[in-house]
Enzyme design. Structure first.
Site, PDB file in Angstrom:
ATOM      1  N   GLU A 105      25.337 -16.729   3.994  1.00 33.94           N
ATOM      2  CA  GLU A 105      25.487 -16.612   2.542  1.00 33.94           C
ATOM      3  C   GLU A 105      26.736 -15.811   2.191  1.00 33.94           C
ATOM      4  OE1 GLU A 105      22.745 -15.450  -1.291  1.00 33.94           O
ATOM      5  OE2 GLU A 105      23.083 -13.911   0.246  1.00 33.94           O
ATOM      6  N   TRP A 117      19.194 -20.974  -1.332  1.00 36.84           N
ATOM      7  CA  TRP A 117      19.615 -21.380  -2.675  1.00 36.84           C
ATOM      8  C   TRP A 117      19.099 -22.769  -3.055  1.00 36.84           C
ATOM      9  CZ3 TRP A 117      22.087 -18.867  -6.614  1.00 36.84           C
ATOM     10  CH2 TRP A 117      22.595 -17.594  -6.329  1.00 36.84           C
ATOM     11  N   TYR A 145      28.651 -16.477  -7.713  1.00 41.83           N
ATOM     12  CA  TYR A 145      29.367 -15.398  -7.022  1.00 41.83           C
ATOM     13  C   TYR A 145      30.725 -15.784  -6.437  1.00 41.83           C
ATOM     14  CZ  TYR A 145      24.731 -13.298  -7.260  1.00 41.83           C
ATOM     15  OH  TYR A 145      23.532 -12.812  -7.699  1.00 41.83           O
ATOM     16  N   CYS A 204      22.617 -11.695 -10.022  1.00 38.06           N
ATOM     17  CA  CYS A 204      21.714 -10.541 -10.000  1.00 38.06           C
ATOM     18  C   CYS A 204      22.483  -9.307  -9.548  1.00 38.06           C
ATOM     19  CB  CYS A 204      20.536 -10.805  -9.066  1.00 38.06           C
ATOM     20  SG  CYS A 204      19.471 -12.151  -9.607  1.00 38.06           S
ATOM     21  N   ARG A 253      21.782  -5.865 -11.596  1.00 41.50           N
ATOM     22  CA  ARG A 253      21.058  -5.876 -12.872  1.00 41.50           C
ATOM     23  C   ARG A 253      19.587  -6.212 -12.689  1.00 41.50           C
ATOM     24  NH1 ARG A 253      19.385 -10.824 -14.520  1.00 41.50           N
ATOM     25  NH2 ARG A 253      20.344 -12.574 -13.423  1.00 41.50           N
ATOM     26  N   ASP A 277      14.830  -8.144  -7.070  1.00 42.80           N
ATOM     27  CA  ASP A 277      13.564  -8.592  -6.493  1.00 42.80           C
ATOM     28  C   ASP A 277      13.333  -7.734  -5.248  1.00 42.80           C
ATOM     29  OD1 ASP A 277      11.599  -9.869  -4.999  1.00 42.80           O
ATOM     30  OD2 ASP A 277      12.435 -11.884  -5.232  1.00 42.80           O
TER      31      ASP A 277
END
Length: 315
Positions: A59, A81, A145, A197, A217, A220
């Site tokens: 990733e 994803w 991203y 996130c 922000r 999880d």
């Protein structure tokens, strides 16, 4: 250092506020929390459950390439994803299969539907891998991203490579307070499959050591945060390697830190386990640039975690 993460999980279980959320799952959350990891004392890959480092590597390399299409990930057997791309596809006019509305919840509650979902999801992944035109249309997640890090579009139509710029600044002006990369682009947020996130990170150089602080922000805590800790620790190591610095701290600042209702038992199980020593990160010394690294150039040694703890993902 793993205790910093476990303390967060314990605090949410004891003090978290119940909130409804976008996914409809429900969470226990805290607002504003910070953890610190001294990267010189080991690579922060959690040991109280197995965290799949191969997925973290692929990733991050995907981000570093500026890629936003899941085909690269699927080619490396990384499915983290998939759900967001699949959701876009099943909402399109091109999808002609069984109804997949609210598949994230239904797959947990209806075994017959879970089999249907598994079949449709596999068809989708096969199409991404084997049909370039399909992959271009439905493997794309928007300007998430990688696009923002490497190709931030300006109002005059040119692009800014934030990450390359920051690496150059670390080399030439290490005391700068502008060593920042942002993934949060308000203009692009509506078209992203999932808005960032982990939104912004900043580097800090002191006494020959490179530290990184991430502002996240939305966190999880059970599924995502262990990935985020290791991913940004790895990014810090890679940039320190290129710039000739030692690693300092990874500082992880969380906005909405939440534990999904259906992750409570898993978090409790993880908290019951004994912490083990962090592994050591080994980078290929022959690779000079962050952007030259591939999967085989990045390894961890001495990783001896407790077994995996499975938990459903909220889409």
């Amino acid at each position: 250092m793993e205790e910093a993460y476990l303390a967060l999980g314990k605090k949410i279980l004891e003090e978290g506020h119940f909130k409804e959320d976008r996914t409809g799952t429900g969470t226990y959350s805290l607002f504003g929390y910070q953890m610190r990891f001294d990267l010189a004392k080991g690579f922060p890959l959690l040991t109280t459950k197995r965290v799949p480092f191969g997925l973290i590597k692929s990733e991050l390399l995907w981000f570093l390439k500026g890629d936003t299409n899941i085909r690269y990930l699927l080619e490396r057997n990384n499915h983290i994803w998939d759900e967001w791309a699949f959701e876009r596809y099943v909402k399109s006019a091109d999808y002609q299969g069984p109804d997949m509305t609210d598949f994230g919840h239904r797959v947990l509650q209806d075994p017959a539907f879970a089999e249907q979902y598994k079949e449709e999801h596999q068809k989708f992944c096969d199409a991404i891998l084997n049909d370039a035109e399909f992959a271009e249309k439905y493997g794309e997640l928007g300007n998430i991203y990688g696009a923002q890090w490497r190709h931030w579009e300006t109002k005059d139509g040119s692009f800014i490579d934030q990450l390359a710029n920051v690496i150059e600044m670390i080399k030439t002006n290490p005391d700068s307070r502008r060593l920042i990369v942002s993934a949060w682009n308000p203009e692009d947020v509506p078209s992203m499959a999932l808005p960032p996130c982990h939104t912004m990170f900043q580097f800090y150089v002191n006494e020959g050591k490179l530290s990184c602080q991430l502002y996240q922000r939305s966190a999880d805590v059970f599924l995502g945060v262990p990935f985020n800790i290791a991913s940004y620790a790895l990014l810090t190591h890679l940039i320190a390697h290129e710039t000739g610095l030692e690693v300092g701290e990874f500082v992880h600042t969380l906005g909405d830190a939440h534990l999904y209702q259906n992750h409570v038992e898993q978090m409790q199980e993880q908290l019951s386990r004994e912490v083990r020593s962090f592994p050591t990160l080994v980078l290929n010394p022959d690779k000079a640039s962050v952007f030259d690294f591939d999967m085989e150039d990045i390894k961890v040694e001495g990783y001896d975690p407790h077994p995996t703890i499975k938990a459903p993902i909220a889409v």
